[in-house]
Design a protein around this motif. Structure first.
Motif, PDB file in Angstrom:
ATOM      1  N   LEU A 130       1.075  -0.969  -0.195  1.00 50.81           N
ATOM      2  CA  LEU A 130      -0.239   0.180  -0.255  1.00 50.81           C
ATOM      3  C   LEU A 130       0.993   0.925   0.049  1.00 50.81           C
ATOM      4  N   VAL A 131       2.196   1.286   0.816  1.00 52.35           N
ATOM      5  CA  VAL A 131       2.824   2.235   0.492  1.00 52.35           C
ATOM      6  C   VAL A 131       3.504   2.646  -0.566  1.00 52.35           C
ATOM      7  N   VAL A 132       4.129   1.926  -1.077  1.00 54.58           N
ATOM      8  CA  VAL A 132       5.105   1.816  -2.472  1.00 54.58           C
ATOM      9  C   VAL A 132       3.886   1.975  -3.983  1.00 54.58           C
ATOM     10  N   ARG A 133       2.746   1.759  -3.282  1.00 58.42           N
ATOM     11  CA  ARG A 133       1.697   1.991  -4.557  1.00 58.42           C
ATOM     12  C   ARG A 133       1.334   3.527  -4.285  1.00 58.42           C
ATOM     13  N   ARG A 134       1.870   4.388  -3.768  1.00 56.31           N
ATOM     14  CA  ARG A 134       1.031   5.680  -3.396  1.00 56.31           C
ATOM     15  C   ARG A 134       2.420   6.273  -4.829  1.00 56.31           C
ATOM     16  N   GLY A 135       3.242   5.736  -4.746  1.00 54.82           N
ATOM     17  CA  GLY A 135       4.323   6.203  -6.026  1.00 54.82           C
ATOM     18  C   GLY A 135       3.200   6.222  -7.698  1.00 54.82           C
ATOM     19  N   LEU A 248       9.557  -7.915  10.617  1.00 51.37           N
ATOM     20  CA  LEU A 248       9.631  -6.527  11.331  1.00 51.37           C
ATOM     21  C   LEU A 248      10.249  -5.458  10.407  1.00 51.37           C
ATOM     22  N   LEU A 249      11.240  -6.600   9.922  1.00 50.13           N
ATOM     23  CA  LEU A 249      12.101  -5.338  10.027  1.00 50.13           C
ATOM     24  C   LEU A 249      12.117  -4.330   8.590  1.00 50.13           C
ATOM     25  N   ALA A 250      11.222  -5.506   7.731  1.00 50.89           N
ATOM     26  CA  ALA A 250      10.188  -4.607   6.353  1.00 50.89           C
ATOM     27  C   ALA A 250       9.601  -3.614   6.439  1.00 50.89           C
ATOM     28  N   THR A 251       9.047  -3.638   7.671  1.00 51.82           N
ATOM     29  CA  THR A 251       8.217  -1.796   8.061  1.00 51.82           C
ATOM     30  C   THR A 251       8.887  -0.593   7.518  1.00 51.82           C
ATOM     31  N   ALA A 252      10.196  -0.539   7.020  1.00 53.12           N
ATOM     32  CA  ALA A 252      10.595   0.699   7.053  1.00 53.12           C
ATOM     33  C   ALA A 252      10.147   1.687   5.921  1.00 53.12           C
ATOM     34  N   PRO A 253       9.019   1.064   5.389  1.00 48.48           N
ATOM     35  CA  PRO A 253       9.335   1.649   4.185  1.00 48.48           C
ATOM     36  C   PRO A 253       7.614   2.192   5.323  1.00 48.48           C
ATOM     37  N   VAL A 254       6.830   1.863   6.400  1.00 47.97           N
ATOM     38  CA  VAL A 254       5.376   2.653   6.875  1.00 47.97           C
ATOM     39  C   VAL A 254       6.177   2.545   7.591  1.00 47.97           C
ATOM     40  N   MET A 255       7.309   2.958   8.386  1.00 45.21           N
ATOM     41  CA  MET A 255       8.147   4.425   9.330  1.00 45.21           C
ATOM     42  C   MET A 255       8.427   4.892   8.480  1.00 45.21           C
ATOM     43  N   ALA A 256       8.199   5.671   6.897  1.00 50.53           N
ATOM     44  CA  ALA A 256       8.673   6.715   6.618  1.00 50.53           C
ATOM     45  C   ALA A 256       7.533   7.457   6.207  1.00 50.53           C
ATOM     46  N   LEU A 257       6.435   6.423   6.436  1.00 49.31           N
ATOM     47  CA  LEU A 257       5.672   8.273   6.212  1.00 49.31           C
ATOM     48  C   LEU A 257       5.337   9.094   7.183  1.00 49.31           C
ATOM     49  N   PRO A 258       5.855   9.213   8.693  1.00 44.83           N
ATOM     50  CA  PRO A 258       5.623  10.178   9.302  1.00 44.83           C
ATOM     51  C   PRO A 258       6.447  11.062   9.167  1.00 44.83           C
ATOM     52  N   LEU A 259       7.928  10.861   8.533  1.00 45.40           N
ATOM     53  CA  LEU A 259       8.336  11.633   7.929  1.00 45.40           C
ATOM     54  C   LEU A 259       8.411  12.184   6.224  1.00 45.40           C
ATOM     55  N   ALA A 260       7.139  11.218   5.416  1.00 44.81           N
ATOM     56  CA  ALA A 260       7.131  11.686   4.217  1.00 44.81           C
ATOM     57  C   ALA A 260       6.867  13.257   4.151  1.00 44.81           C
TER      58      ALA A 260
END
Length: 293
Positions: A130-135, A248-260
């Protein structure tokens, strides 16, 4: 502790990615990979040598192979895929990493997550998608032949990353090596394989410009992503089955949301949904520990 380390590693990689994207440099992907690895080894080696080493030769061999496969080869393929496919497509393919690692760990190491943990891994992968589909990259931006090669490289990076994680997990499960020692061995092995790129790294014509503003950014990104991130990753792999740790390590793209917003991006409703889905997935994975194996 291990689950917290995995989430902390994802956060470190997220912050480091923001810095890498702002790094003014003329270096190629392989040369930049070698530079950050050498810096990290130089920073970690005195600390790693300060304590006793009890790892067996087999464990050290597995860790070295893990560094070659996961860092030297896997990161190189990932960077090459990024240039051919863009961030969104590459991360979309990479989102299958937790499931691939979990299946391989079940087959090779006998690590069997609970059914609800499988659901958690699926939710984490869905959140990343879902995160990467925002591109906004359009399909016409990449020629078909270039895209095909990029897909192969992205899939190769996924396989190498999963294999590297499983090799580390196998070595760390035997005991003897601390996470810091394991990370240092992996980075040193990756640096050794990439050493043929060193002449291009030190050639005057290839030095990054401008020079002086680059180093604080480079050192901070290396400390966060390469040193702290990989040490925390090894801590997670020492205490969790490979599939759950990678999930759990794969959550990095989701963690980037607040910093978008720092990148001029707006997550929107889809980003909020992705964050909630990821939170549900992480809750299922972490909330059911300990697991059976």
């Amino acid at each position: 502790m291990a689950a917290t380390a995995a989430l902390a590693a994802a956060l470190c990689w997220t912050l480091a990615s923001l810095l890498w994207r702002r790094l003014p440099t003329s270096l190629g992907a392989g040369q930049l990979n070698l530079l950050k690895n050498l810096l990290a080894v130089g920073l970690q080696l005195p600390l790693a040598l300060g304590g006793p080493w009890h790892a067996s030769p087999r464990s050290l061999g597995l860790l070295a192979l893990s560094g070659i496969v996961g860092i030297a080869l896997g990161d190189g393929l990932f960077f090459a895929a990024l240039r051919r496919l863009g961030t969104r497509r590459t991360l979309t393919l990479d989102a299958g990493g937790p499931a691939v690692t979990a299946l391989a760990g079940m087959a090779l190491l006998g690590e069997v997550p609970e059914p609800a943990q499988w659901l958690g891994l699926a939710l984490i992968s869905l959140a990343v998608l879902l995160v990467v589909r925002r591109g906004s990259e359009g399909p016409a931006a990449f020629p078909q032949e270039r895209a095909g090669i990029g897909v192969m490289m992205a899939l190769g990076a996924l396989v190498c990353g999963s294999a590297g994680a499983l090799l580390s997990r196998a070595a760390l499960s035997e005991g003897g090596a601390t996470p810091l020692q394991a990370a240092t061995v992996r980075l040193a092995a990756a640096s050794l394989v990439l050493l043929p790129l060193l002449p291009g790294l030190i050639a005057p014509s290839r030095r990054p410009r401008p020079a002086w503003p680059r180093w604080p950014v480079l050192l901070t990104a290396t400390l966060l992503g390469t040193s702290a991130g990989i040490v925390l990753q090894q801590t997670a792999l020492a205490g969790l089955p490979g599939g759950l740790a990678v999930g759990l390590l794969a959550t990095a793209p989701v963690m980037a949301l607040p910093l978008a917003r720092l990148d001029g991006d707006r997550p929107g409703l889809l980003g909020v949904i992705a964050a909630l889905v990821a939170l549900a997935g992480v809750s299922l994975v972490v909330g059911l520990l300990p697991w059976r194996s």
